[in-house]
Design an enzyme around this catalytic site. Structure first.
Site, short mmCIF file in Angstrom:
data_model
loop_
_atom_site.label_atom_id
_atom_site.label_comp_id
_atom_site.label_asym_id
_atom_site.label_seq_id
_atom_site.Cartn_x
_atom_site.Cartn_y
_atom_site.Cartn_z
N GLN A 1 -15.83 16.48 -14.99
CA GLN A 1 -14.56 17.62 -13.99
C GLN A 1 -15.09 18.63 -14.03
O GLN A 1 -15.06 19.85 -13.54
CB GLN A 1 -12.91 17.62 -14.61
CG GLN A 1 -12.24 17.67 -14.34
CD GLN A 1 -11.97 17.63 -12.38
OE1 GLN A 1 -11.93 16.29 -12.68
NE2 GLN A 1 -12.04 18.23 -11.51
N ARG B 1 -16.52 15.32 -7.25
CA ARG B 1 -16.98 14.39 -8.62
C ARG B 1 -17.80 14.38 -8.40
O ARG B 1 -18.76 13.39 -9.43
CB ARG B 1 -15.79 14.05 -8.97
CG ARG B 1 -14.76 15.09 -9.34
CD ARG B 1 -15.04 15.09 -10.75
NE ARG B 1 -15.08 13.79 -11.04
CZ ARG B 1 -14.46 13.61 -12.18
NH1 ARG B 1 -12.85 13.76 -12.65
NH2 ARG B 1 -15.19 12.44 -13.02
N1 CP Z 1 -10.01 13.91 -12.68
C1 CP Z 1 -9.77 12.72 -12.61
O1 CP Z 1 -10.64 12.78 -13.93
O2 CP Z 1 -9.11 11.59 -11.96
P1 CP Z 1 -9.62 9.92 -12.33
O3 CP Z 1 -7.92 10.12 -13.42
O4 CP Z 1 -8.60 9.68 -11.25
O5 CP Z 1 -10.90 9.94 -12.33
#
Ligand code: CP
Ligand code: NVA
Length: 307
Positions: free
Chosen positions: A133, A292
């Site tokens: 992230q 991402r």
């Molecule tokens: N920000 C993130 O990791 O989202 P998810 O939980 O949807 O993968």
């Protein structure tokens, strides 16, 4: 020696910047189209002990684009946790796959996988860290501000996994950071100690407070995350009470720099940030989500020595 991607603590500023450069390259590839399929014939096992939208979809899509194959393994799909240990799972999967990606509860679980895996392991979120992230966050900040060094980022919310990884990533690349959490929700003591040392070495400020107004003063970026992370549902009512006053609003942002931007790793709940901020021009959350994909592609390319 294989290299894992478990925490940004294991990566230098130069290595983080290199991953960001590769991410930019992956973004160009995706936008412009390319016939290159450098991960053709490669496969990755993806263990998910928790839900995911962004991490799962960005990784599967990115891997497909690069010519490889990602296998989604949810908790009811494999023997892990019922009939088989992490150790045996790691020993077996690394006979089939070139990479293992795992989203787990305890950080020690992803460390255990890495210990016994012959192939690189990627942390796709643990209770302690979320390094993928933060690569996407840094990429997004660099795109919007043209630089990282010298910017000030303010965290307003829970001292959680995303906050920990941001403290590490931001200080390593030379950003100033302030962290506001309610009392009792401060980041883990060991992460505070380690990042204070990084900040001192890099000559940047890293401050902690229980006052969101103090944290956002002169910030270029204000960032928050859910107040109730996966696995904390039983604490929901108490957390909602304890985080009162922590919503990111235009009013709070008046204390930041006039051009301040808003970030959130998502999924988002309205109590953490007003709709006015979340859907405004200030908000770069959907660029952050898109990035991402390029950042996980960069990590896979690097760990498989294609860059
Ligand atoms: N920000 C993130 O990791 O989202 P998810 O939980 O949807 O993968
Ligand atoms: N802190 C959140 C991040 C979700 C992407 C959690 O761990 O649930």
């Amino acid at each position: 020696m294989k290299r894992d991607f478990l925490t940004l603590l294991d990566y230098s500023k130069e290595e983080i910047n290199e991953l960001l450069d590769i991410s930019d390259e992956m973004k160009r590839w995706m936008k412009e189209g390319t016939n290159e399929r450098p991960l053709s014939g490669k496969s990755m096992a993806m263990i998910f002990q928790k839900r995911s939208t962004r991490t799962r979809v960005s990784t599967e899509t990115g891997m497909a684009f690069l010519g490889g194959h990602a296998l989604f393994l949810g908790m009811s799909d494999i023997q892990l946790g019922k009939n088989e240990t992490l150790k045996d799972t790691a020993l077996v999967l690394s006979r089939f796959n070139d990479l293992i990606l795992a989203r787990v509860y305890g950080h020690e679980d992803v460390e255990e996988l890495a210990k016994y895996s012959r192939v690189p392991v990627i942390n796709a979120l643990s209770d302690k860290f979320h390094p993928l992230q933060i690569l996407a966050d840094l990429m997004t900040i660099r795109e919007h501000f043209g630089k990282l060094e010298g910017l000030k980022i303010a965290w307003v919310g829970d001292g959680n996994n995303v906050c920990h990884s941001l403290m590490i990533g931001a200080t390593k690349v030379g950003m100033h950071m302030s962290v506001a959490t309610p009392r009792g929700y401060e980041p883990a003591e060991d992460v505070i100690e380690t990042t204070k040392k990084i900040a001192e070495k890099k000559g940047v400020t890293l401050t902690f407070t229980n006052d969101p107004k103090e944290a956002v003063k002169d910030a270029d970026i204000i960032v928050t995350d859910t107040w109730i992370s996966m696995g904390q549902d039983a604490e929901k009512e108490k957390r909602l009470r304890d985080f009162a006053g922590y919503q990111v609003t235009e009013e709070l942002g008046k204390l930041a720099k006039p051009h301040w931007k808003f970030m959130h790793c998502l999924p988002r709940k309205p109590q953490e940030v007003s709709d006015e901020v979340f859907y405004s021009e200030r908000s770069i959350v959907f660029d952050e989500a898109e990035n991402r994909m390029y950042t996980v592609m960069a990590v896979m390319m690097k760990l498989l020595e294609k860059r």
